[in-house]
Design a protein around this motif. Sequence first.
Motif: not given
Length: 436
Positions: A47-53
């Motif tokens: 669901g995220h559109r970039d790296a998970v932090t």
Amino acid sequence: MPKNFMRNRLSDTGNCFRFIDPRSVAMWAERPCLREEDPSLEKHFKGHRDAVTSVDFSLNKKQLASGSMDSCLMIWSMRPQMRAYRFVGHKDAVMCVQFSPSGHLVASGSRDKTVRLWIPSVKGESTVFKAHTATVRSVHFSSDGQSLVTASDDKTVKVWTVHRQKFLFSLSQHINWVRCARFSPDGRLIVSASDDKTVKLWDKTSRECIHSFCEHGGFVNHVDFHPSGTCIAAAGTDNTVKVWDVRMNRLLQHYQVHSAVVNSLSFHPSGNYLVTASNDSTLKILDLLEGRLLYTLHGHQGPATCVAFSRTGDFFASGGSDEQVMVWKTNFDAADYGDVLKTQKSGTSVDGTHHTLQSEMDCGVHLKKTKPQDSGRNHAQQDEETSLANTLEHIMEQLDVLTQTVSILEQRLTLTEDKLKECLENQQKIIQNKTS
């Protein structure tokens, strides 16, 4: 502590087990065959559109929060077929997230220099306050939920009240970005990790730095307290994980098991295990009592950026630069639960375990969905599983109470030792005065 601390250099070239999987999920271990104790991939979220932090479980394990470089915070439901919530409010990357101890709030820190406190519901309401003058890299609630500690690229650590979001005080002896800050379980200490290559230990009451650990060869990305509060673990850019005793201020263990930067780590609530996430794309599970590597988990395509155990330790979650959040079933800690584990083991062969792990990894969901069985047997099995789950939950609650009790007794013992030492010193002084 383990007998072989300070020499825990291990490799992944031993026995292994691997599955052909669309996401190339593989696990390597020191054990030659698959068993129920081996960790398994339970599900994964996209669901995220970039790296998970950052990732964190709620107290009841019904929700999982994740932050991402896409500026969003996601709240995932652990229940099947339940939709996730996407919270939008930060104007730049979300660097850190954490549920409050009660689970009623989620704190997030961002590159937009703010901290937000969210209510994890459909509305996604939040309050915002400008916490720092640079990127906020870390947020952490005290165990009573009353205080929040934040760390920032402005080189400071700040402590706030949660309900009023009121600034209390700042700790400012670091000379470079502060990557992480955590309260001790009893709330009396704060530990912080910085790009100045130090890990600092602070007394919350006096607001003074009581010790600096400087043994890392690189920057320190992440630091956390052992559940007992007597040790800390730090993840470094020098590919190492180090464990220090905060009472004696000495290095206890030094792990060199990753081949790249270690980004994150998390203690199992029992205090017996540590899970780490690295740029080498792996998660590694360390047995702290034996001082050895237990498992290496391959699941993320690219760097594994964050990892966290659930509050009860039966699950852990990881996030990566591949924009995925993965939830793993711990399993290996079940050996600590004695009779319950024996009940679960009965009637399960090695071959059965092998198929269980494969089907879970291929589907990314719990095995119950992949077993074709008649409905009557399903109901009986579900009742048995529910009973076992309730028993496990009760045992874990008792374990938490025992852990807290041991921690309190240990603190009292330390105070008694200090008083005894003081009395002996006073006696020596009296004797010296009499003789002179």
